[in-house]
Design a protein around this motif. Sequence first.
Motif, PDB file in Angstrom:
ATOM      1  N   ALA A   3       0.972  -1.251   0.031  1.00  0.00           N
ATOM      2  CA  ALA A   3       0.058  -0.010   0.106  1.00  0.00           C
ATOM      3  C   ALA A   3       0.865   1.314  -0.110  1.00  0.00           C
ATOM      4  N   GLY A   4       2.168   1.247   0.044  1.00  0.00           N
ATOM      5  CA  GLY A   4       2.908   2.322   0.316  1.00  0.00           C
ATOM      6  C   GLY A   4       3.729   2.745   1.309  1.00  0.00           C
ATOM      7  N   GLU A   5       3.536   2.041   2.650  1.00  0.00           N
ATOM      8  CA  GLU A   5       4.082   2.491   3.530  1.00  0.00           C
ATOM      9  C   GLU A   5       5.246   1.683   3.941  1.00  0.00           C
ATOM     10  N   ILE A   6       6.469   2.429   4.308  1.00  0.00           N
ATOM     11  CA  ILE A   6       7.570   1.904   4.737  1.00  0.00           C
ATOM     12  C   ILE A   6       7.464   1.856   6.284  1.00  0.00           C
ATOM     13  N   LYS A  17       2.825   5.502  -6.184  1.00  0.00           N
ATOM     14  CA  LYS A  17       3.202   7.058  -6.850  1.00  0.00           C
ATOM     15  C   LYS A  17       3.936   7.772  -5.490  1.00  0.00           C
ATOM     16  N   ARG A  18       3.510   7.274  -4.246  1.00  0.00           N
ATOM     17  CA  ARG A  18       3.773   8.140  -3.221  1.00  0.00           C
ATOM     18  C   ARG A  18       4.155   6.872  -2.210  1.00  0.00           C
ATOM     19  N   SER A  19       5.246   7.414  -1.077  1.00  0.00           N
ATOM     20  CA  SER A  19       5.556   6.487  -0.164  1.00  0.00           C
ATOM     21  C   SER A  19       5.261   7.378   1.275  1.00  0.00           C
ATOM     22  N   THR A  20       4.822   6.578   2.200  1.00  0.00           N
ATOM     23  CA  THR A  20       4.682   7.079   3.456  1.00  0.00           C
ATOM     24  C   THR A  20       5.698   6.427   4.515  1.00  0.00           C
ATOM     25  N   LEU A  21       5.675   7.075   5.560  1.00  0.00           N
ATOM     26  CA  LEU A  21       6.633   6.479   6.848  1.00  0.00           C
ATOM     27  C   LEU A  21       6.229   7.466   8.054  1.00  0.00           C
ATOM     28  N   SER A  22       6.411   6.611   9.171  1.00  0.00           N
ATOM     29  CA  SER A  22       6.433   7.438  10.476  1.00  0.00           C
ATOM     30  C   SER A  22       7.986   7.472  10.723  1.00  0.00           C
ATOM     31  N   SER A  23       8.593   8.520  10.996  1.00  0.00           N
ATOM     32  CA  SER A  23       9.893   8.681  11.406  1.00  0.00           C
ATOM     33  C   SER A  23       9.960   9.033  12.713  1.00  0.00           C
ATOM     34  N   THR A  24      11.127   8.310  13.115  1.00  0.00           N
ATOM     35  CA  THR A  24      11.707   8.771  14.682  1.00  0.00           C
ATOM     36  C   THR A  24      12.289  10.089  14.671  1.00  0.00           C
ATOM     37  N   LEU A  25      12.733  10.667  15.897  1.00  0.00           N
ATOM     38  CA  LEU A  25      13.400  11.814  15.856  1.00  0.00           C
ATOM     39  C   LEU A  25      14.766  11.552  15.361  1.00  0.00           C
ATOM     40  N   THR A  26      15.162  10.291  15.642  1.00  0.00           N
ATOM     41  CA  THR A  26      16.608   9.785  15.311  1.00  0.00           C
ATOM     42  C   THR A  26      16.780   9.924  13.617  1.00  0.00           C
ATOM     43  N   ALA A  27      15.642   9.417  13.083  1.00  0.00           N
ATOM     44  CA  ALA A  27      15.670   9.288  11.646  1.00  0.00           C
ATOM     45  C   ALA A  27      15.094  10.419  10.911  1.00  0.00           C
ATOM     46  N   ARG A  70       7.601   9.703  19.982  1.00  0.00           N
ATOM     47  CA  ARG A  70       6.752  10.574  19.090  1.00  0.00           C
ATOM     48  C   ARG A  70       7.100  10.167  17.648  1.00  0.00           C
ATOM     49  N   SER A  71       6.340  10.233  16.815  1.00  0.00           N
ATOM     50  CA  SER A  71       6.635   9.818  15.405  1.00  0.00           C
ATOM     51  C   SER A  71       6.293  10.931  14.686  1.00  0.00           C
ATOM     52  N   GLN A  72       6.897  10.996  13.531  1.00  0.00           N
ATOM     53  CA  GLN A  72       6.507  12.450  12.458  1.00  0.00           C
ATOM     54  C   GLN A  72       6.029  11.545  11.083  1.00  0.00           C
ATOM     55  N   PRO A  73       4.750  11.555  10.756  1.00  0.00           N
ATOM     56  CA  PRO A  73       4.403  11.289   9.461  1.00  0.00           C
ATOM     57  C   PRO A  73       4.989  11.981   8.393  1.00  0.00           C
TER      58      PRO A  73
END
Length: 153
Positions: A78-81, A113-123, A145-148
Amino acid sequence: MRIRTAHADDAEGACEVLRRSIKELCVADHGDDLQSIEGWLSNKTPENVRSWIAAPTQRLLVAEKDGRIVGIGGATEAGEITLNYVSPDARFQGVSKAILAALEGYLREKGQKRSTLSSTLTAHQFYCTAGYENAGEPQAWGKLRSQPMAKTL
């Protein structure tokens, strides 16, 4: 270094990379708070990694160097890392960048056509450098906390 699709017999080594990466490299996120670390690690078991490898709607990749697993990444059709972790022994050697490129290739193959993810502060800075942009307000999971984030492929 070689990036390849993970196999069930990679679960132990991949799990070790996940756990070490979280404990040793993600201190900016968990602040050495044992409750936060335990919560984050709770599903990082060899059994769960095997189930993620076997799931038909996602792909898990491992990075190997000198016969050892030094990174693990995952993405859904579905496009989520969902994963991109590196062993502390292989940090800053291009492992995460190579995994990310391979995962984005997988998503393109699946017609995304699009990739999504939730990033850590570290990454977060790593993903910004790779072309990802914030896609909403930070999300809380416990004390973490994660950043979409999202990127057009």
